[in-house]
Scaffold this active site. Structure first.
Site, PDB file in Angstrom:
ATOM      1  N   GLY A  51       0.818  -1.199   0.000  1.00  0.00           N
ATOM      2  CA  GLY A  51       0.000   0.000   0.000  1.00  0.00           C
ATOM      3  C   GLY A  51       0.856   1.255   0.000  1.00  0.00           C
ATOM      4  O   GLY A  51       2.006   1.243  -0.437  1.00  0.00           O
ATOM      5  N   CYS A  52       0.318   2.334   0.513  1.00  0.00           N
ATOM      6  CA  CYS A  52       1.030   3.613   0.533  1.00  0.00           C
ATOM      7  C   CYS A  52       2.340   3.506   1.303  1.00  0.00           C
ATOM      8  O   CYS A  52       2.368   3.071   2.450  1.00  0.00           O
ATOM      9  CB  CYS A  52       0.143   4.681   1.170  1.00  0.00           C
ATOM     10  SG  CYS A  52       0.964   6.272   1.380  1.00  0.00           S
TER      11      CYS A  52
END
Length: 218
Positions: A51-52
């Site tokens: 993810g981020c």
């Protein structure tokens, strides 16, 4: 009319060829032999996409035995990817982190536990509301020993959850450091709305799950 149809066919042909070439290039990354990063001053490096990278960087920075975490891009088939380019999904890269750690303090196996335990392991192509191939989960191995550690933990987790674990397993090839403004983002921008609403809650879930791994505050 015939000219229009002919032109459309030519455009479609080249579009298909470009797509096929991209897929071919990406498959070459997946099938490549892993690159092993040598120890430097007794420190090893490991690479994760989950993810981020703002969130993942903040988590690993607080793990005992980790010296530094750098945000960047990995897993794709293009050179020198940028944030804007990776966001198109056409480079094959995912937002990733480079974890620089002391293997005498924390093992690669433990870092993998942190990886699987600090994300939604069942979500494909993203984490939370961050969706797209640039946010997909990839765990990188540098040798056969690391690969087996990852595969065994992934299989065990899949059996425990009774569902598929989404993380892809790639041979490590190269890590591209992200733009300066992405580095240490959570620490430098604690009041940012994304940090407040996504990154910090994710970090707190990690702390609750792995209290024994969290660095002591000084």
């Amino acid at each position: 009319m015939k000219n229009i149809i002919f032109t459309a066919c030519i455009v479609m042909l080249f579009s298909c060829q470009n797509s096929a070439q991209a897929n071919k290039n990406q498959q070459a990354v997946i099938n490549a032999d892993p690159v092993e990063v040598p120890l430097k001053n007794g420190k090893a490096k490991a690479y994760f996409a989950s993810g981020c990278f703002w969130c993942v960087e903040a988590i690993y920075e607080h793990v005992k035995g980790v010296d530094e975490v750098i945000s960047g891009y990995s897993g794709g088939h293009t050179k020198n990817p940028t944030y804007e380019a990776s966001n198109t999904g056409k480079t094959g890269h995912a937002e990733a982190v480079e974890v620089i750690y002391d293997p005498s303090v924390v093992s690669f196996s433990t870092l993998v536990d942190v990886y699987f335990g600090s994300q939604d392991p069942t979500q494909g192509n993203g984490q939370g509301n961050d969706r797209g191939s640039q946010y997909r989960s990839i765990i990188f191995y540098q040798n056969e020993s690391q690969k087996q550690i990852i595969l065994k933990k992934k299989e065990a987790l899949s059996k425990k959850l009774n569902t598929k674990v989404a993380a892809e397993v790639y041979p490590f090839q190269e890590f591209w450091i992200a733009e300066d403004y992405h580095q240490n983002y959570e620490r430098l921008h604690p009041n940012n709305s994304y940090i407040q609403n996504v990154s910090i809650p994710r970090f707190n879930r990690f702390k609750a799950k792995f209290p024994e791994l969290v660095k002591d505050k000084h």
